[in-house]
Design a protein around this motif. Sequence first.
Motif, PDB file in Angstrom:
ATOM      1  N   UNK A  48     -15.459  -9.016 -11.807  1.00 29.85           N
ATOM      2  CA  UNK A  48     -15.595  -9.135 -10.353  1.00 29.85           C
ATOM      3  C   UNK A  48     -15.610  -7.759  -9.700  1.00 29.85           C
ATOM      4  N   UNK A  49     -14.789  -6.847 -10.195  1.00 26.72           N
ATOM      5  CA  UNK A  49     -14.758  -5.495  -9.635  1.00 26.72           C
ATOM      6  C   UNK A  49     -16.102  -4.803  -9.867  1.00 26.72           C
ATOM      7  N   UNK A  50     -16.698  -5.001 -11.024  1.00 27.40           N
ATOM      8  CA  UNK A  50     -17.995  -4.385 -11.325  1.00 27.40           C
ATOM      9  C   UNK A  50     -19.123  -5.031 -10.530  1.00 27.40           C
ATOM     10  N   UNK A  51     -19.059  -6.353 -10.352  1.00 27.36           N
ATOM     11  CA  UNK A  51     -20.140  -7.072  -9.678  1.00 27.36           C
ATOM     12  C   UNK A  51     -20.101  -6.951  -8.154  1.00 27.36           C
ATOM     13  N   UNK A  52     -18.895  -6.888  -7.577  1.00 26.84           N
ATOM     14  CA  UNK A  52     -18.788  -6.822  -6.120  1.00 26.84           C
ATOM     15  C   UNK A  52     -17.568  -5.981  -5.734  1.00 26.84           C
ATOM     16  N   UNK A  53     -17.650  -4.679  -5.933  1.00 28.06           N
ATOM     17  CA  UNK A  53     -16.491  -3.814  -5.671  1.00 28.06           C
ATOM     18  C   UNK A  53     -16.011  -3.854  -4.220  1.00 28.06           C
ATOM     19  N   UNK A  54     -16.906  -4.127  -3.271  1.00 28.48           N
ATOM     20  CA  UNK A  54     -16.484  -4.173  -1.869  1.00 28.48           C
ATOM     21  C   UNK A  54     -15.428  -5.247  -1.620  1.00 28.48           C
ATOM     22  N   UNK A  55     -15.408  -6.286  -2.436  1.00 30.17           N
ATOM     23  CA  UNK A  55     -14.476  -7.380  -2.238  1.00 30.17           C
ATOM     24  C   UNK A  55     -13.182  -7.263  -3.030  1.00 30.17           C
ATOM     25  N   UNK A  56     -12.969  -6.143  -3.682  1.00 27.01           N
ATOM     26  CA  UNK A  56     -11.795  -5.993  -4.550  1.00 27.01           C
ATOM     27  C   UNK A  56     -10.855  -4.925  -4.001  1.00 27.01           C
ATOM     28  N   UNK A  57      -9.634  -5.337  -3.717  1.00 25.51           N
ATOM     29  CA  UNK A  57      -8.622  -4.451  -3.140  1.00 25.51           C
ATOM     30  C   UNK A  57      -7.338  -4.539  -3.968  1.00 25.51           C
ATOM     31  N   UNK A  58      -6.552  -3.475  -3.905  1.00 27.10           N
ATOM     32  CA  UNK A  58      -5.252  -3.482  -4.559  1.00 27.10           C
ATOM     33  C   UNK A  58      -4.216  -2.999  -3.556  1.00 27.10           C
ATOM     34  N   UNK A  59      -3.040  -3.604  -3.595  1.00 22.65           N
ATOM     35  CA  UNK A  59      -1.926  -3.230  -2.723  1.00 22.65           C
ATOM     36  C   UNK A  59      -1.032  -2.278  -3.495  1.00 22.65           C
ATOM     37  N   UNK A  60      -0.823  -1.108  -2.937  1.00 22.66           N
ATOM     38  CA  UNK A  60      -0.009  -0.094  -3.609  1.00 22.66           C
ATOM     39  C   UNK A  60       1.144   0.357  -2.730  1.00 22.66           C
ATOM     40  N   UNK A  61       2.190   0.788  -3.410  1.00 20.28           N
ATOM     41  CA  UNK A  61       3.317   1.419  -2.733  1.00 20.28           C
ATOM     42  C   UNK A  61       3.608   2.724  -3.459  1.00 20.28           C
ATOM     43  N   UNK A  62       3.714   3.792  -2.702  1.00 20.20           N
ATOM     44  CA  UNK A  62       4.036   5.095  -3.284  1.00 20.20           C
ATOM     45  C   UNK A  62       5.470   5.073  -3.801  1.00 20.20           C
ATOM     46  N   UNK A  63       5.703   5.836  -4.847  1.00 25.59           N
ATOM     47  CA  UNK A  63       7.042   5.934  -5.407  1.00 25.59           C
ATOM     48  C   UNK A  63       7.233   7.271  -6.083  1.00 25.59           C
ATOM     49  N   UNK A  64       8.457   7.579  -6.455  1.00 28.47           N
ATOM     50  CA  UNK A  64       8.754   8.847  -7.112  1.00 28.47           C
ATOM     51  C   UNK A  64       8.002   8.999  -8.427  1.00 28.47           C
ATOM     52  N   UNK A  65       7.745   7.879  -9.097  1.00 24.01           N
ATOM     53  CA  UNK A  65       7.035   7.909 -10.378  1.00 24.01           C
ATOM     54  C   UNK A  65       5.541   7.647 -10.216  1.00 24.01           C
ATOM     55  N   UNK A  66       5.045   7.725  -9.013  1.00 23.00           N
ATOM     56  CA  UNK A  66       3.641   7.447  -8.750  1.00 23.00           C
ATOM     57  C   UNK A  66       3.489   6.105  -8.057  1.00 23.00           C
ATOM     58  N   UNK A  67       2.263   5.749  -7.700  1.00 23.28           N
ATOM     59  CA  UNK A  67       2.039   4.484  -6.990  1.00 23.28           C
ATOM     60  C   UNK A  67       2.296   3.273  -7.886  1.00 23.28           C
ATOM     61  N   UNK A  68       2.772   2.216  -7.259  1.00 19.98           N
ATOM     62  CA  UNK A  68       3.050   0.954  -7.954  1.00 19.98           C
ATOM     63  C   UNK A  68       2.193  -0.132  -7.322  1.00 19.98           C
ATOM     64  N   UNK A  69       1.464  -0.870  -8.145  1.00 19.62           N
ATOM     65  CA  UNK A  69       0.636  -1.973  -7.661  1.00 19.62           C
ATOM     66  C   UNK A  69       1.513  -3.188  -7.395  1.00 19.62           C
ATOM     67  N   UNK A  70       1.370  -3.766  -6.205  1.00 15.22           N
ATOM     68  CA  UNK A  70       2.169  -4.927  -5.799  1.00 15.22           C
ATOM     69  C   UNK A  70       1.327  -6.156  -5.494  1.00 15.22           C
TER      70      UNK A  70
END
Length: 168
Positions: free
Chosen positions: A40-62
Amino acid sequence: MTENPMQWRAMRPDDVDSVDAIAAVVHVNFPEPKAVFANRQAQYPDGCMILEQAGDDGPRALGYMIAHPWPMECEPPALGALVDQMPDSDALYLHDVAILADARGSGAGGAALRHLMDLARRGGFSRIWLTAVDGADRYWAQKAFHRVGDDAPYGEGTMVMEYILGDM
């Protein structure tokens, strides 16, 4: 000490492992292979989102959201099915949205819906549709989605819902 803010951003191919891990927690009853998320990400990247939170060890996907064009006259893609090409359609299909418990109640769901509405309007879609699972129909009904027919494409307790752009 300040709380690290969460933000939605475009999903990249290297996010697929995180998406797969989130899906394994949130959608236990409706598992899909990691290849579906990459597809899905390859076929329609505009429709693909990820929720991230910054952290001391780098961003974390939520969380993540995946949407793509798909005609309402057709069944939604079967669970686990790869799509060779996105069809022309006036409808945007919300394939999946998943948010980990840590991020629920933060407004992330509302932000995802705003992204989805903006995407639909920019893309010239007249409607958004989805398959509600695990009781999510109550949430979507509060967001002006309504049930369409008696379909249960992913089994008992699942239902097709739509939102006509201009309703909100």
